[in-house]
Structure formats: C-alpha cells, structure tokens
Design a protein around this motif. Structure first.
Motif, PDB file in Angstrom:
ATOM      1  N   GLU A   1      -6.882   1.938  -1.357  1.00  0.00           N
ATOM      2  CA  GLU A   1      -6.962   1.970  -2.809  1.00  0.00           C
ATOM      3  C   GLU A   1      -6.165   3.134  -3.404  1.00  0.00           C
ATOM      4  N   ALA A   2      -6.305   4.324  -2.843  1.00  0.00           N
ATOM      5  CA  ALA A   2      -5.648   5.515  -3.392  1.00  0.00           C
ATOM      6  C   ALA A   2      -4.261   5.746  -2.816  1.00  0.00           C
ATOM      7  N   GLY A   3      -3.950   5.066  -1.732  1.00  0.00           N
ATOM      8  CA  GLY A   3      -2.694   5.304  -1.040  1.00  0.00           C
ATOM      9  C   GLY A   3      -2.872   6.308   0.082  1.00  0.00           C
ATOM     10  N   TYR A   4      -1.876   6.394   0.938  1.00  0.00           N
ATOM     11  CA  TYR A   4      -1.949   7.263   2.111  1.00  0.00           C
ATOM     12  C   TYR A   4      -0.916   8.390   2.037  1.00  0.00           C
ATOM     13  N   THR A   5      -1.303   9.514   2.626  1.00  0.00           N
ATOM     14  CA  THR A   5      -0.377  10.611   2.881  1.00  0.00           C
ATOM     15  C   THR A   5      -0.192  10.688   4.385  1.00  0.00           C
ATOM     16  N   ALA A   6       1.043  10.760   4.831  1.00  0.00           N
ATOM     17  CA  ALA A   6       1.329  10.772   6.263  1.00  0.00           C
ATOM     18  C   ALA A   6       2.272  11.918   6.612  1.00  0.00           C
ATOM     19  N   THR A   7       2.133  12.427   7.810  1.00  0.00           N
ATOM     20  CA  THR A   7       3.010  13.488   8.304  1.00  0.00           C
ATOM     21  C   THR A   7       3.438  13.159   9.723  1.00  0.00           C
ATOM     22  N   ALA A   8       4.656  13.559  10.062  1.00  0.00           N
ATOM     23  CA  ALA A   8       5.162  13.358  11.422  1.00  0.00           C
ATOM     24  C   ALA A   8       6.122  14.472  11.778  1.00  0.00           C
TER      25      ALA A   8
ATOM     26  N   VAL B   1       0.839  -1.193   0.000  1.00  0.00           N
ATOM     27  CA  VAL B   1       0.000   0.000   0.000  1.00  0.00           C
ATOM     28  C   VAL B   1       0.882   1.253   0.000  1.00  0.00           C
ATOM     29  N   LEU B   2       0.636   2.128  -0.963  1.00  0.00           N
ATOM     30  CA  LEU B   2       1.444   3.336  -1.134  1.00  0.00           C
ATOM     31  C   LEU B   2       1.343   4.267   0.073  1.00  0.00           C
ATOM     32  N   VAL B   3       2.486   4.799   0.489  1.00  0.00           N
ATOM     33  CA  VAL B   3       2.550   5.799   1.556  1.00  0.00           C
ATOM     34  C   VAL B   3       3.525   6.889   1.132  1.00  0.00           C
ATOM     35  N   LYS B   4       3.071   8.138   1.182  1.00  0.00           N
ATOM     36  CA  LYS B   4       3.964   9.287   1.009  1.00  0.00           C
ATOM     37  C   LYS B   4       4.024   9.997   2.351  1.00  0.00           C
ATOM     38  N   ILE B   5       5.180   9.931   2.979  1.00  0.00           N
ATOM     39  CA  ILE B   5       5.311  10.449   4.334  1.00  0.00           C
ATOM     40  C   ILE B   5       6.248  11.655   4.364  1.00  0.00           C
ATOM     41  N   THR B   6       5.778  12.728   4.972  1.00  0.00           N
ATOM     42  CA  THR B   6       6.560  13.952   5.134  1.00  0.00           C
ATOM     43  C   THR B   6       6.966  14.092   6.587  1.00  0.00           C
ATOM     44  N   LEU B   7       8.258  14.203   6.815  1.00  0.00           N
ATOM     45  CA  LEU B   7       8.795  14.395   8.158  1.00  0.00           C
ATOM     46  C   LEU B   7       9.257  15.838   8.288  1.00  0.00           C
ATOM     47  N   THR B   8       8.891  16.468   9.381  1.00  0.00           N
ATOM     48  CA  THR B   8       9.312  17.848   9.647  1.00  0.00           C
ATOM     49  C   THR B   8      10.220  17.857  10.864  1.00  0.00           C
ATOM     50  N   LEU B   9      11.470  18.256  10.660  1.00  0.00           N
ATOM     51  CA  LEU B   9      12.439  18.321  11.747  1.00  0.00           C
ATOM     52  C   LEU B   9      12.395  19.712  12.384  1.00  0.00           C
ATOM     53  N   VAL B  10      12.286  19.744  13.714  1.00  0.00           N
ATOM     54  CA  VAL B  10      12.233  21.014  14.428  1.00  0.00           C
ATOM     55  C   VAL B  10      13.181  20.986  15.617  1.00  0.00           C
TER      56      VAL B  10
ATOM     57  N   GLN C   1       5.220  11.116  24.089  1.00  0.00           N
ATOM     58  CA  GLN C   1       6.248  10.641  23.165  1.00  0.00           C
ATOM     59  C   GLN C   1       5.651   9.733  22.093  1.00  0.00           C
ATOM     60  N   VAL C   2       4.787   8.806  22.512  1.00  0.00           N
ATOM     61  CA  VAL C   2       4.163   7.901  21.542  1.00  0.00           C
ATOM     62  C   VAL C   2       3.295   8.677  20.563  1.00  0.00           C
ATOM     63  N   ALA C   3       2.592   9.701  21.064  1.00  0.00           N
ATOM     64  CA  ALA C   3       1.749  10.514  20.185  1.00  0.00           C
ATOM     65  C   ALA C   3       2.590  11.190  19.115  1.00  0.00           C
ATOM     66  N   GLN C   4       3.755  11.712  19.492  1.00  0.00           N
ATOM     67  CA  GLN C   4       4.608  12.368  18.505  1.00  0.00           C
ATOM     68  C   GLN C   4       5.268  11.347  17.586  1.00  0.00           C
ATOM     69  N   GLN C   5       5.513  10.147  18.074  1.00  0.00           N
ATOM     70  CA  GLN C   5       6.138   9.112  17.257  1.00  0.00           C
ATOM     71  C   GLN C   5       5.154   8.452  16.290  1.00  0.00           C
ATOM     72  N   THR C   6       3.881   8.766  16.419  1.00  0.00           N
ATOM     73  CA  THR C   6       2.863   8.160  15.565  1.00  0.00           C
ATOM     74  C   THR C   6       2.458   9.136  14.468  1.00  0.00           C
ATOM     75  N   PRO C   7       2.785   8.858  13.214  1.00  0.00           N
ATOM     76  CA  PRO C   7       2.419   9.771  12.124  1.00  0.00           C
ATOM     77  C   PRO C   7       0.909   9.882  11.971  1.00  0.00           C
ATOM     78  N   THR C   8       0.480  10.996  11.410  1.00  0.00           N
ATOM     79  CA  THR C   8      -0.925  11.209  11.076  1.00  0.00           C
ATOM     80  C   THR C   8      -1.156  10.775   9.638  1.00  0.00           C
ATOM     81  N   PHE C   9      -2.137   9.921   9.424  1.00  0.00           N
ATOM     82  CA  PHE C   9      -2.407   9.369   8.101  1.00  0.00           C
ATOM     83  C   PHE C   9      -3.741   9.880   7.564  1.00  0.00           C
ATOM     84  N   SER C  10      -3.795  10.069   6.246  1.00  0.00           N
ATOM     85  CA  SER C  10      -5.053  10.336   5.553  1.00  0.00           C
ATOM     86  C   SER C  10      -4.997   9.639   4.206  1.00  0.00           C
ATOM     87  N   GLY C  11      -6.151   9.223   3.708  1.00  0.00           N
ATOM     88  CA  GLY C  11      -6.193   8.530   2.431  1.00  0.00           C
ATOM     89  C   GLY C  11      -6.899   7.203   2.552  1.00  0.00           C
ATOM     90  N   SER C  12      -6.545   6.262   1.689  1.00  0.00           N
ATOM     91  CA  SER C  12      -7.200   4.955   1.676  1.00  0.00           C
ATOM     92  C   SER C  12      -6.248   3.905   1.118  1.00  0.00           C
TER      93      SER C  12
END
Length: 301
Positions: A288-295, A136-145, A275-286
């Motif tokens: 079939e269409a694939g997911y977009t994730a951010t962390a 299943v396709l995943v496009k994940i964006t990580l933001t370093l702060v 810590q677990v909440a921040q370590q868990t990416p947020t996902f949207s999508g499906s």
C-alpha cells in the motif's frame, strides 16, 4: 628444632590475629595493583584514550567499542560501520538491454544516447510517449563499493538500470512503443544512486529481477561502451509472494512465480549463497505505501 616446633604451637587467638594480618596485607596488595594498572592505562592512553575512540580499519567509521563484522549485507551507507563486501558476479544483459549491443526484431535499440535517459524516476516513458508504468512503488538505493579498497564508496560512477513492467514486458522490445523502466544515475560521494521504479512482474522461466550495468563515468555510460560490470538483482521471495497476491495489478505473476526457484533460475542458480545474498536487495515497507530497497554492488577494480 625446638624453635620450629614452638612456631607451630599457636593458640586459636594467635591464629586469628595472623589471619587478620594476612587479609589486611592482601587488601593492600590488591589496592596497589589496581592503582598501578590504572596508572599504566592512563600513561598509555594518548589522544585516542582521551577521545574515547578506536580506529577501525577497512573503510569503517570510528567506533568506541569494536563490533563483529556482520555476516549479512549491511544497510549500505558511506558512514556504515565495518562491513564486508564481495564482487557482484557478472551476468548476461539478457535479450532486452536497450544499450545498443543487440538487435531484436531487426532493430537495434539504444536509450543511452537519447536525451532524458539520465533520471531518477524511471517509471515514465520519455521517447515517443509519456506512458507511466504502473505497479507497486519501489525506491531502490544502490551503493557501489570497491571490494579491493576495504569497501570504499565509488563516486562518479554511472549506473544504468532497466527491468520489465508489471506484466513481464520490456519497453522498446515486447512493449515496443514504450521507453519506461530504463534510466541512468551517477553515484554521489557516498557511492549511491536512487531510482524510483515499480516492483517487476514475473515472466515464464525467470526469477523476478532487475538488470543493471555499471560504468566508470557518465560519458562512458552514454556511449554505451566500457561497462565495468553487467549484472542482475534478485527480488526477495517473500516480497514477490506479497506483491503478486494482487492478481489485478500483477496478472499471472503469481502462477509463473510458483514454477520458478532461485536454484532453477538460469542466472542466479549457479551463484554461491554469498553472491545471491548480495544480489538480493533488502526491502522494507508495504504494498500500500510502497517499498524502500537497498543493495550493495561490489566492483573489483
């Protein structure tokens, strides 16, 4: 004495006149008070009042009205409104990092010094084969702060991301002929990198996850040294259940996932809820269409 008694001996008509006078006086005082307040505000407004903006400290963009600091991890972008961030906990790189730090089956694997490792789409193998990891396709964006600088984005940092395939196997190790699902990206001005990958499978004894290492520069990353953070991201439970329902694509992941919990996982189990909440990416999508994730990845510099 008679004078004071005479003052209280009003008729109803006299009282009505007095009441009308008092009400008119109160209306006048209220009007003058309002006008005075408006004048004071106008006099104290300055350039911020003219522009209608209020400066928000802690790395936030200007906002016309103050908003409460969110308790959940926000969608990470450089232009986000006020957000909180914590340092991601350091975690083990595990037995299959492929960064030259360990030996498995008598060999030391290091993809970081191989040409082609700097890439955004990490699905294809790039060393001895061109096999593409399916799932299943995943496009994940990580933001370093920078957690010590009001969540300011960290530009020019390198992130090495790796994970298992849909069957729970790792390239270079349990899938020794392959080099897929490994890659490096450098953060942009917003502190962001985006990888195109697949949703990882679940293997026995571990919560589904992705591994990553953060380096202060690309040259450090390619040398395989001086990582400022080695950690892992936990996949959201609901997405795991949805993805693993397809037993054809993810054979045995559902049954293995049923036998593990975040609290029993040897990596995430001892972390705080924040810590677990921040370590868990947020996902949207499906599926079939694939997911977009951010962390959000918090670095304590």
């Amino acid at each position: 004495m008679s004078g004071r008694h005479h003052d209280h001996a009003h008729s109803l008509a006299d009282d009505l006149k007095v009441m009308e006078t008092m009400m008119a006086r109160r209306r006048a005082l209220k009007w003058f008070a309002g006008a005075g307040t408006a004048a004071m505000v106008a006099g104290c407004g300055g350039s911020d009042a003219a522009s209608g903006s209020v400066a928000v400290v802690s790395g936030a963009t200007a906002s016309a009205t103050p908003t409460p600091t969110p308790t959940a991890t926000p969608t990470p972008t450089a232009s986000s409104t006020t957000m909180t961030c914590i340092a991601d906990p350091a975690e083990t790189a595990g037995p299959y990092p492929g960064d030259g730090t360990n030996t498995a089956s008598g060999a030391t694997s290091n993809v970081l010094n191989v040409s082609g490792v700097v890439r955004s789409d990490i699905r294809p193998s790039f060393i001895s084969t061109t096999t593409v990891a399916t799932g299943v396709l995943v496009k994940i964006t990580l933001t370093l702060v920078d957690v010590n600088a009001t969540c300011a984005p960290l530009a020019g940092y390198a992130v090495y991301l790796w994970q298992c395939d849909r069957q729970g196997l790792y390239s270079l190790y349990t899938a020794p002929a392959e080099s897929y699902l490994r890659g490096v990206q450098v953060t942009d001005a917003n502190g962001q990198v985006t990888f195109t990958t697949i949703f990882p499978g679940c293997y026995e004894g571990r919560w589904p996850h992705m591994h990553f290492e953060v380096f202060s520069s690309l040259s450090n990353a390619l040398s395989g040294r001086y990582a400022v953070l080695t950690s892992q991201m936990a996949m959201p439970s609901a997405i795991c259940s949805t993805v693993y329902a397809d037993a054809t694509t993810y054979p045995s992941s559902a049954s293995k996932f049923a036998r593990i919990t975040l609290s029993s996982d040897g990596i995430f189990g001892d972390n705080t809820a924040a810590q677990v909440a921040q370590q868990t990416p947020t996902f949207s999508g499906s599926v079939e269409a694939g997911y977009t994730a951010t962390a959000l990845i918090g670095i304590a510099r």
